[in-house]
Design a protein around this motif. Structure first.
Motif, PDB file in Angstrom:
ATOM      1  N   SER A  83      -0.549  13.504  -1.182  1.00 30.41           N
ATOM      2  CA  SER A  83      -0.196  13.100  -2.548  1.00 30.41           C
ATOM      3  C   SER A  83      -0.110  14.292  -3.487  1.00 30.41           C
ATOM      4  CB  SER A  83      -1.230  12.098  -3.076  1.00 30.41           C
ATOM      5  OG  SER A  83      -2.533  12.670  -3.042  1.00 30.41           O
ATOM      6  N   ARG A  84      -0.646  15.452  -3.058  1.00 30.29           N
ATOM      7  CA  ARG A  84      -0.623  16.641  -3.911  1.00 30.29           C
ATOM      8  C   ARG A  84       0.688  17.410  -3.773  1.00 30.29           C
ATOM      9  NH1 ARG A  84      -5.907  19.589  -1.956  1.00 30.29           N
ATOM     10  NH2 ARG A  84      -4.990  18.868   0.007  1.00 30.29           N
ATOM     11  N   LYS A  85       1.205  17.522  -2.550  1.00 26.30           N
ATOM     12  CA  LYS A  85       2.446  18.252  -2.310  1.00 26.30           C
ATOM     13  C   LYS A  85       3.450  17.309  -1.647  1.00 26.30           C
ATOM     14  CE  LYS A  85       0.279  22.802  -1.906  1.00 26.30           C
ATOM     15  NZ  LYS A  85       0.134  24.010  -1.062  1.00 26.30           N
ATOM     16  N   GLN A  86       4.627  17.276  -2.203  1.00 25.23           N
ATOM     17  CA  GLN A  86       5.639  16.318  -1.752  1.00 25.23           C
ATOM     18  C   GLN A  86       6.486  16.929  -0.634  1.00 25.23           C
ATOM     19  OE1 GLN A  86       7.713  13.881  -4.748  1.00 25.23           O
ATOM     20  NE2 GLN A  86       9.610  14.614  -3.833  1.00 25.23           N
ATOM     21  N   TYR A  87       6.146  16.592   0.606  1.00 22.32           N
ATOM     22  CA  TYR A  87       6.917  17.022   1.765  1.00 22.32           C
ATOM     23  C   TYR A  87       7.502  15.780   2.425  1.00 22.32           C
ATOM     24  CZ  TYR A  87       4.237  21.350   1.180  1.00 22.32           C
ATOM     25  OH  TYR A  87       3.657  22.489   0.672  1.00 22.32           O
ATOM     26  N   TYR A  88       8.781  15.859   2.776  1.00 23.09           N
ATOM     27  CA  TYR A  88       9.444  14.700   3.361  1.00 23.09           C
ATOM     28  C   TYR A  88       9.352  14.658   4.885  1.00 23.09           C
ATOM     29  CZ  TYR A  88      11.363  13.703  -1.216  1.00 23.09           C
ATOM     30  OH  TYR A  88      11.502  13.404  -2.550  1.00 23.09           O
ATOM     31  N   SER A  89       8.849  15.719   5.498  1.00 25.68           N
ATOM     32  CA  SER A  89       8.673  15.745   6.950  1.00 25.68           C
ATOM     33  C   SER A  89       7.801  16.932   7.309  1.00 25.68           C
ATOM     34  CB  SER A  89      10.024  15.845   7.668  1.00 25.68           C
ATOM     35  OG  SER A  89      10.619  17.106   7.412  1.00 25.68           O
TER      36      SER A  89
ATOM     37  N   THR B  81       0.816  -1.219   0.000  1.00 30.14           N
ATOM     38  CA  THR B  81       0.000   0.000   0.000  1.00 30.14           C
ATOM     39  C   THR B  81       0.848   1.266   0.000  1.00 30.14           C
ATOM     40  OG1 THR B  81      -0.109  -0.104   2.436  1.00 30.14           O
ATOM     41  CG2 THR B  81      -1.895  -1.153   1.199  1.00 30.14           C
ATOM     42  N   SER B  82       2.160   1.131  -0.225  1.00 27.47           N
ATOM     43  CA  SER B  82       3.048   2.295  -0.213  1.00 27.47           C
ATOM     44  C   SER B  82       2.673   3.260  -1.334  1.00 27.47           C
ATOM     45  CB  SER B  82       4.499   1.845  -0.381  1.00 27.47           C
ATOM     46  OG  SER B  82       5.359   2.975  -0.492  1.00 27.47           O
ATOM     47  N   PRO B  83       2.548   4.554  -1.025  1.00 27.72           N
ATOM     48  CA  PRO B  83       2.187   5.538  -2.058  1.00 27.72           C
ATOM     49  C   PRO B  83       3.369   5.972  -2.915  1.00 27.72           C
ATOM     50  CG  PRO B  83       2.421   6.632   0.049  1.00 27.72           C
ATOM     51  CD  PRO B  83       2.655   5.165   0.311  1.00 27.72           C
ATOM     52  N   ILE B  84       4.579   5.534  -2.586  1.00 27.82           N
ATOM     53  CA  ILE B  84       5.766   5.942  -3.326  1.00 27.82           C
ATOM     54  C   ILE B  84       6.570   4.709  -3.727  1.00 27.82           C
ATOM     55  CG2 ILE B  84       5.912   8.182  -2.209  1.00 27.82           C
ATOM     56  CD1 ILE B  84       8.024   7.081  -0.368  1.00 27.82           C
ATOM     57  N   SER B  85       7.530   4.917  -4.613  1.00 25.91           N
ATOM     58  CA  SER B  85       8.323   3.815  -5.141  1.00 25.91           C
ATOM     59  C   SER B  85       9.392   3.376  -4.151  1.00 25.91           C
ATOM     60  CB  SER B  85       8.984   4.226  -6.462  1.00 25.91           C
ATOM     61  OG  SER B  85       9.895   5.286  -6.237  1.00 25.91           O
ATOM     62  N   TYR B  86      10.043   2.256  -4.459  1.00 25.16           N
ATOM     63  CA  TYR B  86      11.045   1.666  -3.569  1.00 25.16           C
ATOM     64  C   TYR B  86      12.245   2.590  -3.376  1.00 25.16           C
ATOM     65  CZ  TYR B  86      14.841  -1.385  -2.056  1.00 25.16           C
ATOM     66  OH  TYR B  86      15.911  -1.921  -1.394  1.00 25.16           O
ATOM     67  N   LEU B  87      12.785   3.161  -4.468  1.00 27.48           N
ATOM     68  CA  LEU B  87      13.970   4.004  -4.355  1.00 27.48           C
ATOM     69  C   LEU B  87      13.662   5.330  -3.665  1.00 27.48           C
ATOM     70  CD1 LEU B  87      15.768   3.409  -7.779  1.00 27.48           C
ATOM     71  CD2 LEU B  87      16.418   2.560  -5.519  1.00 27.48           C
ATOM     72  N   GLN B  88      12.480   5.887  -3.934  1.00 27.33           N
ATOM     73  CA  GLN B  88      12.113   7.120  -3.248  1.00 27.33           C
ATOM     74  C   GLN B  88      11.912   6.869  -1.756  1.00 27.33           C
ATOM     75  OE1 GLN B  88       8.546   9.065  -4.587  1.00 27.33           O
ATOM     76  NE2 GLN B  88       9.004  10.965  -3.490  1.00 27.33           N
TER      77      GLN B  88
END
Length: 328
Positions: free
Chosen positions: A277-283, A208-215
């Motif tokens: 999912s609209r804005k990519q924030y890492y924290s 169910t991960s919303p992002i890829s493995y490398l990201q």
């Protein structure tokens, strides 16, 4: 204490390594307890209580210790009772329960390891199951293997000590061997259940991960670096502010201007992370910084971060963000 913190910091860099270190430390502690501290009282009234206390109470202590070591625990409970600015409905309770489950999945590693190793060792189980508080059906089953079943039933509580019983030594050994076998079977079943549940939960989180493995790998690295730099930057800034105040006090001069984040700013970056999912924030810190804007008078604070009071659930695959290390 510094060496212990170093081990924890290394373990936090990789989930499997972290769990492995915690499991090894717990297993080593159980072996020390079993060989040095534990001694079955061989009493019909105390055997069961004594054995179960050594089996379960240290596991409970390790569980509580695991909750205390989690940064996410303190992010969750700090200000939790203040409902003036936060909606306190069922939806928020559900989200906080979801976060609590994520914390528990990591905190359960040590107590489950303790119980599993203790069951494989067998000493606590043998002592507990020879007390009068155990099921009469179970004790009768154990004593049917002996020639003097009635005497075995009476002296069963003395078996862990290996003396003081009129039952032949061969019969006592057979009963104790059966108890140890039952204990080890339970231990291996617990280990298998832990491994299977961990595999299933990890697969579910990755599925169910919303992002890829490398990201996801990059995201983990970013979370670790941000946490490490934050922990080193806070003392430096505090030292700068304290030095400014002391210098102003002893020289009787106006203090120099040193900017310190406001209570609102601290609250924004201390809130639990919410994935968008609209804005990519890492924290959460990343989101707060991106919501600042440049004006003619410099960097000004804008409106509150939208997700600060949000009740959205962070995906399980990103459960490491608030702790600064991998959670899966």
């Amino acid at each position: 204490m510094d060496k212990f913190k170093t081990v924890l910091n290394i373990a936090n860099q990789h989930t499997n390594l972290g769990f492995g270190v915690v499991a090894l430390l717990t297993a080593g502690g159980e072996q020390i307890f079993s060989s040095v501290v534990f001694g079955c009282p061989c009493s019909p009234e105390l055997n069961f209580v004594y054995g179960m206390v050594f089996l379960l109470v240290p596991a409970l202590a390790l569980l509580l210790f695991g909750f205390m070591l989690s940064k996410k625990t303190w992010k969750l409970v700090t200000g939790l009772c203040r409902c003036k600015k936060r909606p306190c409905g069922w939806r928020r309770l559900f989200v906080e329960g979801h976060v609590l489950c994520q914390i528990s999945s990591s905190a359960l590693v040590a107590p489950c390891t303790w119980i599993a190793v203790a069951l494989l060792n067998g000493n606590y189980f043998e002592c507990a199951m020879t007390g009068n508080s155990t099921s009469s059906y179970y004790t009768q089953h154990l004593c049917t293997q002996t020639k003097a079943a009635e005497q075995c039933w009476k002296d069963l509580h003395k078996f862990p000590c290996g003396k003081g019983s009129e039952v032949p030594e061969a019969d006592r050994g057979r009963v104790m061997l059966t108890l140890r076998a039952h204990s080890q079977i339970l231990g291996w079943l617990l280990i298998a259940a832990i491994m299977l549940s961990n595999l299933l939960l990890t697969c579910l989180a990755r599925c169910t991960s919303p992002i890829s493995y490398l990201q996801l790998k990059f995201w983990r690295a970013y979370a670790r670096e941000e946490t490490s730099m934050m922990e080193s930057h806070i003392p430096k800034h505090a030292k700068e502010l304290a030095g400014r105040n002391l210098n102003s006090f002893f020289t009787n001069k106006p203090p120099e201007e040193v900017y310190t984040p406001s209570n609102e700013d601290w609250e924004k970056i201390s809130s639990l992370y919410k994935f968008s999912s609209r804005k990519q924030y890492y924290s959460t810190l990343h989101r707060v910084v991106e919501n600042h804007t440049e004006t003619d008078v410099g960097m000004q604070r804008m409106t509150s971060v939208r997700s600060n009071d949000s009740t959205s659930i962070c995906p399980a695959a990103l459960g490491f963000v608030d702790d600064g290390n991998s959670a899966l």
